[in-house]
Design a protein around this motif. Structure first.
Motif: not given
Length: 292
Positions: A114-130, A139-150
């Motif tokens: 993604n060099l020279f590309l714009g911001n992905t808005s991929a905030n690691n401190d957000s809560i991912l929900q679906m 039923d188990q919702p998809k709720v995640f805490n802060e993502l660890e680094s890849r």
């Protein structure tokens, strides 16, 4: 032993040597030709977008796409990638090379993909929900805490090209060189280039195999992210498939009008990841390219 040999021989980046035609081959039907001992530098300005399959992550905008390549008698450098040619013949070539995948690029806007590309808005401190219905009774919702680094890594291995009147075939294999996940990847593609007056078309069909270790590392859920899904999702190996079309209109020696389209269909192993809510990634870019 194999890893040590690869690190010692390579220390390089090589990903897309498939668009290069050596000095003993015709460049009449390709928009991307590199000649021995010459720098090939260009930059494309315009607008595009690459869709992000990770839930709650914005699509990746494309504004500037630079390209820098240099090919010596044996060593080559291509868009941040370096390789070494073992055998160059009229109908085929074999190189040792390294490569990096786009999987990590969905998590980090500063990934090399993604060099020279714009911001992905991929905030690691957000809560991912679906919300999602699990394979079990409840039923188990998809709720995640802060993502660890890849972590970023290089795949070291070999690649081969076979040149035909109707394009060329590429096959490549790579193994994780730096013990990030110890996974393996393989790549197979067919590329065909055709020129009509000032119009140049490059078409590619490709498929990529990724081992279970690669997919688990990037798309698996850590226990700190979600204890339930870390136990429920266990990746297997899988095949992605894709198609690419690049169209250029040559205005003069320096300027081209450019349209690029990309589509990748993910393997079932990736689509089944709790982090993913799309079964594909689409991309496009339209703009002007200047070759120095």
């Amino acid at each position: 032993m194999l890893k040590s040999i690869l690190i010692a021989l390579l220390l390089m980046f090589a990903m897309q040597h498939n668009e290069v035609i050596a000095d003993n081959k015709s460049c009449e039907s390709s928009s991307e030709c590199a000649y021995v001992e010459q720098w090939d530098i260009s930059v494309a300005l315009g607008y595009g977008q690459k869709s992000n399959p990770l839930q709650d992550y914005d699509d990746i905008p494309l504004y500037i796409l630079p390209s820098i390549a240099y090919y010596g008698e044996k060593w080559f450098f291509d868009n941040g990638n370096i390789g070494y040619s073992l055998k160059e013949a009229e109908t085929f070539s074999i190189n040792i090379s390294t490569s990096y995948s786009e999987d990590r690029a969905y998590f980090y806007d500063w990934d090399p993909s993604n060099l020279f590309l714009g911001n992905t808005s991929a905030n690691n401190d957000s809560i991912l929900q679906m919300p999602m219905k699990s394979k079990g009774v409840i039923d188990q919702p998809k709720v995640f805490n802060e993502l660890e680094s890849r972590r970023f890594t290089l795949f070291g291995g070999v690649e081969g090209f076979y040149y035909l009147p109707w394009g060329f075939l590429k096959a490549a294999y790579g193994h994780d060189m730096f013990n990030v996940h110890n996974g393996d990847i393989a790549h197979f593609s067919w590329n065909y280039g055709y020129a009509i007056n000032q119009w140049v078309f490059d078409f590619t069909l490709k498929t990529d195999w990724k081992s279970a270790k690669v997919i688990q590392y990037y798309y698996g859920v850590r226990q700190s992210e979600n204890e339930y899904w870390s136990q429920q999702y266990k990746a297997s190996s899988g095949w992605d498939s894709g198609v690419e079309l690049t169209t250029r209109y040559i205005i003069n020696q320096h300027w081209d009008a450019l349209l690029a389209l990309r589509y990748t269909m993910f393997s079932d192993a990736i689509k089944n990841s709790p982090l993913v809510n799309e079964n594909n990634s689409k991309g496009y870019f339209i703009g002007m390219a200047y070759r120095f």
